[in-house]
Design an enzyme around this catalytic site. Structure first.
Site, PDB file in Angstrom:
ATOM      1  CE  LYS A  91      -1.895   2.880   3.063  1.00 53.68           C
ATOM      2  NZ  LYS A  91      -1.968   4.097   2.258  1.00 53.68           N
ATOM      3  N   GLY A 131       6.814   4.925   8.573  1.00 56.06           N
ATOM      4  CA  GLY A 131       5.941   6.081   8.781  1.00 56.06           C
ATOM      5  C   GLY A 131       6.087   6.595  10.197  1.00 56.06           C
ATOM      6  CB  SER A 132       3.859   8.732  12.198  1.00 58.06           C
ATOM      7  OG  SER A 132       2.673   7.974  12.128  1.00 58.06           O
ATOM      8  CB  THR A 133       6.634   6.976  16.510  1.00 54.93           C
ATOM      9  OG1 THR A 133       7.958   7.059  15.975  1.00 54.93           O
ATOM     10  CG2 THR A 133       6.676   6.188  17.801  1.00 54.93           C
ATOM     11  CD  GLU A 134      -0.663   9.572  15.997  1.00 52.47           C
ATOM     12  OE1 GLU A 134       0.022  10.409  15.361  1.00 52.47           O
ATOM     13  OE2 GLU A 134      -1.884   9.668  16.181  1.00 52.47           O
ATOM     14  CB  CYS A 154      12.774   8.810   9.048  1.00 55.80           C
ATOM     15  SG  CYS A 154      13.564   7.790   7.807  1.00 55.80           S
ATOM     16  CD  GLU A 210       9.731  12.196  12.231  1.00 61.93           C
ATOM     17  OE1 GLU A 210       8.616  11.641  12.310  1.00 61.93           O
ATOM     18  OE2 GLU A 210      10.728  11.654  11.717  1.00 61.93           O
ATOM     19  N   GLY A 255       2.912   3.420  13.787  1.00 62.92           N
ATOM     20  CA  GLY A 255       3.673   2.199  14.078  1.00 62.92           C
ATOM     21  C   GLY A 255       3.082   1.463  15.271  1.00 62.92           C
ATOM     22  CD  GLU A 308      12.789   4.015   8.376  1.00 63.72           C
ATOM     23  OE1 GLU A 308      12.604   4.927   9.212  1.00 63.72           O
ATOM     24  OE2 GLU A 308      12.884   4.201   7.156  1.00 63.72           O
TER      25      GLU A 308
HETATM   26  P1  NDP Z   1       1.606   8.021   8.582  1.00 63.50           P
HETATM   27  O1  NDP Z   1       2.426   7.243   9.540  1.00 63.50           O
HETATM   28  O2  NDP Z   1       0.170   8.234   8.890  1.00 63.50           O
HETATM   29  O3  NDP Z   1       1.670   7.378   7.094  1.00 63.50           O
HETATM   30  C1  NDP Z   1       2.533   6.391   6.616  1.00 63.50           C
HETATM   31  C2  NDP Z   1       1.741   5.257   5.963  1.00 63.50           C
HETATM   32  O4  NDP Z   1       0.937   4.605   6.944  1.00 63.50           O
HETATM   33  C3  NDP Z   1       0.772   5.723   4.883  1.00 63.50           C
HETATM   34  O5  NDP Z   1       0.722   4.760   3.860  1.00 63.50           O
HETATM   35  C4  NDP Z   1      -0.522   5.785   5.661  1.00 63.50           C
HETATM   36  O6  NDP Z   1      -1.690   5.765   4.892  1.00 63.50           O
HETATM   37  C5  NDP Z   1      -0.424   4.558   6.516  1.00 63.50           C
HETATM   38  N1  NDP Z   1      -1.334   4.538   7.655  1.00 63.50           N
HETATM   39  C6  NDP Z   1      -1.946   5.584   8.270  1.00 63.50           C
HETATM   40  N2  NDP Z   1      -2.733   5.152   9.274  1.00 63.50           N
HETATM   41  C7  NDP Z   1      -2.644   3.810   9.294  1.00 63.50           C
HETATM   42  C8  NDP Z   1      -3.220   2.793  10.098  1.00 63.50           C
HETATM   43  N3  NDP Z   1      -4.060   3.074  11.091  1.00 63.50           N
HETATM   44  N4  NDP Z   1      -2.903   1.498   9.842  1.00 63.50           N
HETATM   45  C9  NDP Z   1      -2.028   1.186   8.864  1.00 63.50           C
HETATM   46  N5  NDP Z   1      -1.467   2.113   8.056  1.00 63.50           N
HETATM   47  C10 NDP Z   1      -1.751   3.417   8.268  1.00 63.50           C
HETATM   48  O7  NDP Z   1       2.316   9.401   8.378  1.00 63.50           O
HETATM   49  P2  NDP Z   1       1.653  10.777   7.873  1.00 63.50           P
HETATM   50  O8  NDP Z   1       1.591  10.748   6.423  1.00 63.50           O
HETATM   51  O9  NDP Z   1       0.376  11.046   8.588  1.00 63.50           O
HETATM   52  O10 NDP Z   1       2.740  11.822   8.379  1.00 63.50           O
HETATM   53  C11 NDP Z   1       2.695  12.237   9.754  1.00 63.50           C
HETATM   54  C12 NDP Z   1       4.080  12.239  10.356  1.00 63.50           C
HETATM   55  O11 NDP Z   1       4.632  10.936  10.310  1.00 63.50           O
HETATM   56  C13 NDP Z   1       5.100  13.098   9.615  1.00 63.50           C
HETATM   57  O12 NDP Z   1       5.022  14.431   9.986  1.00 63.50           O
HETATM   58  C14 NDP Z   1       6.375  12.472  10.079  1.00 63.50           C
HETATM   59  O13 NDP Z   1       6.682  12.960  11.351  1.00 63.50           O
HETATM   60  C15 NDP Z   1       6.044  10.989  10.195  1.00 63.50           C
HETATM   61  N6  NDP Z   1       6.471  10.236   8.998  1.00 63.50           N
HETATM   62  C16 NDP Z   1       7.621   9.527   9.095  1.00 63.50           C
HETATM   63  C17 NDP Z   1       8.102   8.861   7.982  1.00 63.50           C
HETATM   64  C18 NDP Z   1       9.366   8.086   8.054  1.00 63.50           C
HETATM   65  O14 NDP Z   1      10.058   7.990   7.032  1.00 63.50           O
HETATM   66  N7  NDP Z   1       9.701   7.470   9.169  1.00 63.50           N
HETATM   67  C19 NDP Z   1       7.422   8.911   6.699  1.00 63.50           C
HETATM   68  C20 NDP Z   1       6.174   9.654   6.707  1.00 63.50           C
HETATM   69  C21 NDP Z   1       5.751  10.292   7.840  1.00 63.50           C
HETATM   70  P3  NDP Z   1      -2.313   7.126   4.279  1.00 63.50           P
HETATM   71  O15 NDP Z   1      -1.962   7.017   2.895  1.00 63.50           O
HETATM   72  O16 NDP Z   1      -3.762   7.114   4.514  1.00 63.50           O
HETATM   73  O17 NDP Z   1      -1.678   8.270   4.985  1.00 63.50           O
END
Ligand code: NDP
Length: 500
Positions: free
Chosen positions: A195, A248-251, A304, A401, A253, A270
């Site tokens: 995804k 993606g985000s720690t939240e 990140c 972050e 994760g 990650e």
């Molecule tokens: P997210 O963690 O929400 O997004 C990353 C991925 O996770 C996207 O594909 C997202 O889908 C998906 N996702 C969102 N919610 C869920 C869930 N409940 N279950 C499974 N998958 C999910 O990051 P955001 O885009 O909201 O960015 C917010 C913050 O996250 C940024 O400001 C940054 O701090 C951090 N971030 C860190 C990254 C890294 O490289 N470590 C990369 C991106 C963000 P969807 O397409 O709907 O968003």
């Protein structure tokens, strides 16, 4: 600070036809709309205009994709010898190279990043990642053990694919994040439901076409577009997915780790970072200024590993800070597709608002905004490259972050490496750090004291496909890239035979 809007060349007709065409998800060998018929819009972050609509999948689509992936793992894919898998992965790498213009344009159009970074950096790195793991497909071996028990034994291990893997990727490096996950999973013999982020689905969908062109058996790679709360959540909780890999985000994760408990699927994460960038008193100032600026502003800070907490020795603090501010002020802002752009927009209105909110909090907490500090212009999602000085460890700009083009700095005034490491480690994250110095001893000593998955010395954001990448503390679980990524996608089976 002006933003160039008038220098975006017209889209190549082939790219325009793909972007403007109708989009579907890859499930098995078929291109399907969402079962619900719903779509989601893809936006050009340089101007907020809608450029495409892709299916907004949900749990019904996840079920179909998982069935296809399950069928594939029990089908011809598992019968292929490793050398055949290697040839397919290598062919995919060649197709990525052959389509560099298409992939780079899609990547920059939907994410906003400078086209040069896509064309000369991210897309070639994506191809290289596939090539590297094509090599590994034929080298995933077990071991034989010498047994202590009396009698005659033959005991050995096999490395077997984990099974069907769900991979959820972000928008900041849409293609290289895809490659970091898909390539080792294919080398290990897994099948995949991928995804991409809601903001950046187009490059991933085009990649799906290349998977078909390479000749992978149907169902080995399935690509679902949609929202995290629906597709991502359904993947994380799915009883027939054996492993989920997430960046993606720690939240989020944490949400994924929780959802995965149902079938105790394997999880690799990650997550976020808050990298310290430590400039010691003896550092080469020009090199440190250039490197620290790039650490903060590369990819508009949406990395990140971005350097966001700068610890700079007091005796060179003013010089380093003015150097970084000067570089920030000279950056050319513009659309990702303008070849002259050095700093593109951030990916979405939501991210722009989050970044500017955090900057405002820094200002009200008493930090000094040296340059930038606000949205740039009124069109698109641009943020001025920002340098913040005189920060304190308790400020939200230092704790959270930011994921934007923002460098936050504080001076230090002694050469006690233990104290410096303690301050650098004062964060819930532990993904990356950089040290700028000419003192080899100090570099090694400090590298050992920093609690993070990567420590760069006299460089920052340097990733190579051979080097494991991942986080300590709340920056994640597991390591991607290098040989270590194969552990995420294989199970070890022990076979013990009593010889008659
Ligand atoms: P997210 O963690 O929400 O997004 C990353 C991925 O996770 C996207 O594909 C997202 O889908 C998906 N996702 C969102 N919610 C869920 C869930 N409940 N279950 C499974 N998958 C999910 O990051 P955001 O885009 O909201 O960015 C917010 C913050 O996250 C940024 O400001 C940054 O701090 C951090 N971030 C860190 C990254 C890294 O490289 N470590 C990369 C991106 C963000 P969807 O397409 O709907 O968003």
């Amino acid at each position: 600070m002006t933003i160039r809007f008038d220098a975006v060349p017209p889209l190549d007709p082939k790219v325009a036809a793909f972007v403007g065409g109708s989009h579907a998800m890859l499930v098995g060998n078929a291109w399907l709309p969402a079962a619900s018929g719903k779509t989601l819009d893809v936006v050009d972050p340089s101007n907020g205009r809608i450029i495409a609509a892709v299916p907004a999948g949900d749990s019904a689509d996840v079920d179909l994709a998982v069935q296809a992936a399950r069928k594939a793992i029990d089908g011809p894919w598992s019968k292929m010898v490793p050398a055949e898998r290697a040839r397919l992965i290598w062919k995919l790498a060649d197709l990525i190279d052959a389509n560099v213009d298409m992939l780079a344009t899609l990547n920059s159009y939907e994410s906003g990043k400078p086209i040069g970074d896509s064309r000369n950096g991210e897309v070639p790195f994506t191809a290289e990642t596939f090539r590297y793991y094509a090599g590994w497909a034929t080298k995933i071996n077990g071991e034989t053990m010498t047994i202590n028990a009396p009698g005659d034994w033959h005991a050995y291990t096999r490395r077997e694919p984990v099974g069907v893997v769900g991979q959820i990727i972000p928008w900041n490096f849409p293609l290289s994040m895809l490659a970091w996950k898909v390539a080792p999973a294919l080398a290990a013999g897994c099948t995949i439901v991928l995804k991409p982020a809601e903001q950046t689905p187009l490059g991933a969908l085009y990649f799906g076409k290349l998977v078909q062109d390479a000749g992978f058996p149907e169902g080995v790679v399935n690509i679902l577009t949609g929202f995290g709360e629906t597709v991502g959540a359904a993947m994380s909780a799915h009883p027939n997915i054996d492993k989920v890999a997430f960046t993606g985000s720690t939240e989020v994760g944490r949400l994924i780790a929780r959802a995965a408990t149902g079938n105790l699927k394997k999880v690799s994460l990650e997550l976020g970072g808050k990298a310290p960038t430590i400039v010691l008193g003896d550092a080469d100032i020009d090199m440190a200024v250039a490197g620290a600026s790039s650490a903060a502003f590369f990819n508009a800070g949406q990395s990140c590993g971005a350097g966001t907490r700068f610890f700079v020795h007091k005796k060179i603090y003013d010089k380093v800070m003015s150097g970084i501010a000067e570089r920030a002020e000279k950056l050319k802002l513009g659309a990702g597709l303008d070849p002259a752009t050095e700093l593109g927009p951030v990916v979405s209105q939501q991210q722009m608002e989050r970044i500017t909110r955090l900057i405002s909090e820094g200002r009200s907490d008493g930090a000094e905004i040296v340059t930038g500090g606000a949205r740039a212009g009124h069109v698109g999602y641009f943020v001025k490259p920002t340098v913040i000085s005189r920060t304190r460890p308790d400020m939200s700009v230092i704790r959270e972050e930011i994921f934007g083009p923002v460098a936050c700095a504080m001076p230090f005034d002694d050469d006690d490496l233990d104290k410096l490491a303690k301050d650098a480690n004062d964060t819930e994250y532990g993904l990356a750090a950089s040290i700028w110095t000419n003192n080899l001893g100090a570099a090694h000593r400090l590298a050992a004291k920093i609690k993070s998955g990567t420590v760069w010395v006299n460089c920052h954001n340097f990733n190579d496909v051979t080097m494991p990448f991942g986080g300590f503390k709340q920056s994640g679980w597991g390591r991607e890239l290098g040989e270590q990524a194969l552990q995420l996608y294989t199970e070890t089976k022990t076979v013990a035979i009593r010889l008659p």
